[in-house]
Scaffold this motif. Structure first.
Motif, PDB file in Angstrom:
ATOM      1  N   ALA A 241       0.825  -1.211   0.000  1.00 46.05           N
ATOM      2  CA  ALA A 241       0.000   0.000   0.000  1.00 46.05           C
ATOM      3  C   ALA A 241       0.857   1.257   0.000  1.00 46.05           C
ATOM      4  N   GLY A 242       2.015   1.206   0.662  1.00 45.90           N
ATOM      5  CA  GLY A 242       2.906   2.362   0.735  1.00 45.90           C
ATOM      6  C   GLY A 242       3.894   2.444  -0.398  1.00 45.90           C
ATOM      7  N   SER A 243       3.757   1.561  -1.401  1.00 38.31           N
ATOM      8  CA  SER A 243       4.632   1.546  -2.580  1.00 38.31           C
ATOM      9  C   SER A 243       6.099   1.381  -2.207  1.00 38.31           C
ATOM     10  N   CYS A 244       6.371   0.569  -1.198  1.00 37.74           N
ATOM     11  CA  CYS A 244       7.745   0.258  -0.816  1.00 37.74           C
ATOM     12  C   CYS A 244       8.061  -1.153  -1.272  1.00 37.74           C
ATOM     13  N   GLU A 245       8.999  -1.282  -2.174  1.00 35.60           N
ATOM     14  CA  GLU A 245       9.312  -2.587  -2.731  1.00 35.60           C
ATOM     15  C   GLU A 245      10.242  -3.369  -1.810  1.00 35.60           C
ATOM     16  N   LEU A 260       6.380  -0.097   7.943  1.00 35.23           N
ATOM     17  CA  LEU A 260       6.402   1.307   8.332  1.00 35.23           C
ATOM     18  C   LEU A 260       5.873   2.184   7.191  1.00 35.23           C
ATOM     19  N   CYS A 261       6.132   1.792   5.941  1.00 39.33           N
ATOM     20  CA  CYS A 261       5.606   2.526   4.790  1.00 39.33           C
ATOM     21  C   CYS A 261       4.080   2.482   4.759  1.00 39.33           C
ATOM     22  N   ASP A 262       3.494   1.414   5.288  1.00 40.66           N
ATOM     23  CA  ASP A 262       2.036   1.287   5.302  1.00 40.66           C
ATOM     24  C   ASP A 262       1.386   2.069   6.432  1.00 40.66           C
ATOM     25  N   GLY A 263       2.210   2.639   7.324  1.00 44.12           N
ATOM     26  CA  GLY A 263       1.663   3.460   8.395  1.00 44.12           C
ATOM     27  C   GLY A 263       1.877   2.934   9.793  1.00 44.12           C
ATOM     28  N   LEU A 264       2.457   1.748   9.948  1.00 41.22           N
ATOM     29  CA  LEU A 264       2.746   1.257  11.286  1.00 41.22           C
ATOM     30  C   LEU A 264       3.876   2.059  11.904  1.00 41.22           C
ATOM     31  N   LYS A 265       4.006   2.008  13.229  1.00 45.31           N
ATOM     32  CA  LYS A 265       5.065   2.718  13.935  1.00 45.31           C
ATOM     33  C   LYS A 265       5.905   1.712  14.716  1.00 45.31           C
ATOM     34  N   ASP A 352      -7.255   3.501  11.468  1.00 44.86           N
ATOM     35  CA  ASP A 352      -7.460   4.717  10.663  1.00 44.86           C
ATOM     36  C   ASP A 352      -6.153   5.356  10.229  1.00 44.86           C
ATOM     37  N   LYS A 353      -5.024   4.763  10.581  1.00 47.87           N
ATOM     38  CA  LYS A 353      -3.718   5.308  10.204  1.00 47.87           C
ATOM     39  C   LYS A 353      -2.939   4.385   9.265  1.00 47.87           C
ATOM     40  N   VAL A 354      -3.339   3.124   9.215  1.00 44.83           N
ATOM     41  CA  VAL A 354      -2.598   2.120   8.438  1.00 44.83           C
ATOM     42  C   VAL A 354      -3.438   1.714   7.230  1.00 44.83           C
ATOM     43  N   LEU A 355      -2.771   1.611   6.076  1.00 43.58           N
ATOM     44  CA  LEU A 355      -3.425   1.194   4.838  1.00 43.58           C
ATOM     45  C   LEU A 355      -2.789  -0.096   4.354  1.00 43.58           C
ATOM     46  N   LEU A 356      -3.609  -1.087   4.057  1.00 41.62           N
ATOM     47  CA  LEU A 356      -3.116  -2.366   3.556  1.00 41.62           C
ATOM     48  C   LEU A 356      -3.666  -2.651   2.166  1.00 41.62           C
ATOM     49  N   ILE A 357      -2.867  -3.357   1.364  1.00 41.55           N
ATOM     50  CA  ILE A 357      -3.325  -3.918   0.103  1.00 41.55           C
ATOM     51  C   ILE A 357      -2.723  -5.313  -0.018  1.00 41.55           C
TER      52      ILE A 357
END
Length: 357
Positions: A241-245, A260-265, A352-357
């Motif tokens: 989701a964060g476009s991190c390969e 972390l790119c997807d929004g996790l901390k 509400d902060k993390v996006l997954l695909i």
């Protein structure tokens, strides 16, 4: 909303009904094999054609030996076999599971068919060695045939409704890859998927296996979906989701950076289990390290629920709150994690902060 839209897509539902008999038929049929060995990554798959020397014997074993359910454990869990009619999708065939505790002679025979399908399956010598060892070990140490779902919900009477596809539902013709391609087409609207399939954040997650153990949810959502409490039906991958390969030979830290790119901390690993920030939930990442030149590596996630116990969902199997020794998980660093020997990090997640695909 988006599921209803999918129903108008040009899909054909074939009329083959899953049954318990696997007929011996002439050419055109095949057996679709899934080797359940990973938790986060997609499992290896290949086909056994009607012309294969062991085809009829495997069909006979499928017909004479009772079907079994896959265990929620890490590493090798068993095989799913689908007897597929000519011209039909995999989801139109008759399903059969041979698990890690069931039929070693059948499991070994199925595993050996992957040798002729290396390019198709991606199964290498290390995956074969791991699977062989698990099958042989299961012969020496037979585990209980009851899984956590059976012990928690023995009288609900759902039976196979939770574990078998319905060919009447066009969504069951969509694979994980189909769902991923669909979401890519949605573009910026991909956030709708994450928001429409999960409730808003309202405190810690609760251990609710019924939510995750229905057939379509169970088979199309992995440990990463479960840890983040997001049902996307895409077998979500860190960083997608964060476009991190992630490279072809990743480390555990590569999967952490992708998450972390997807929004996790990230939380710096303390001596004790950390307490997440207010409104965030605690998760843990572990890693199955590879051997040189092997594709045998994987990631796995745990989450801390509101009862102060950890739970997880190994791959396409059911959600569970025990480790591979069937013990409650008090700390993922000390739990029986099977081959996932590397503890990577504690992280925080929030719906509400993390996006997954």
């Amino acid at each position: 909303m988006w599921r209803n839209a999918l129903l108008v897509v040009n899909l054909c539902v074939f009329g083959f009904v899953a049954g318990k008999s696997f007929p011996e038929v002439n050419g055109g049929w095949h057996i679709h094999v899934t080797l359940h060995v990973f938790s986060g990554r997609a499992d290896p798959t290949w086909t056994i054609p009607y012309s294969h020397v062991d085809y009829k014997e495997i069909i006979q074993l499928m017909d004479t030996k009772p079907d079994s359910r896959l265990f929620s454990r890490l590493g090798y869990k068993g095989f799913t076999l689908v007897h597929v009619p000519p011209g039909h999708f995999v989801t139109s065939g008759s399903h059969y599971n041979a698990t890690v505790t069931s039929y070693p002679e059948l499991e070994m025979k199925i595993l050996m068919t992957s040798l002729e399908k290396k390019e198709e399956s991606g199964v290498d010598e290390y995956i074969i060695d791991h699977t062989k060892q698990a099958i042989l070990e299961s012969r020496r140490h037979r585990r209980s045939s009851n899984n956590l779902y059976d012990s928690l919900y023995p009288d609900y009477g759902y039976g196979d409704l939770l574990f078998r596809p319905s060919t009447a539902d066009p969504l069951n013709l969509l694979t994980d890859n189909d769902m991923y391609k669909l979401i890519k087409l949605l573009g910026d609207d991909k956030r709708l998927l994450n928001k429409s399939t999960t409730p808003p954040p309202s405190g810690p997650t609760q251990f609710d296996p019924l939510k995750w153990n229905k057939y379509f949810v169970k088979d199309h959502n992995n440990c990463y979906n479960y840890a983040n409490n997001k049902i996307t039906d895409t077998f979500a991958q860190p960083g997608r989701a964060g476009s991190c390969e992630i490279g072809t030979h990743p480390t555990g830290n590569d999967f952490k950076r992708a998450a972390l790119c997807d929004g996790l901390k990230e939380i710096l690993t303390p001596r004790d289990v950390p307490v997440p920030d207010s409104g965030w939930n605690l998760v843990a990442l572990v890693f199955w390290p590879p051997k040189p030149g092997s594709m045998l590596f994987d990631f796995h996630w745990y989450r801390l629920d509101g009862n102060s116990r950890w739970s997880h969902k190994p791959g396409r199997t059911v959600a569970t709150n025990v480790d591979d020794s069937k013990k409650a998980i008090r700390d993922p660093r000390t739990a029986d994690r099977g081959p996932y020997t590397e503890f990577v990090a504690f992280l925080e997640t929030r719906q509400d902060k993390v996006l997954l695909i």
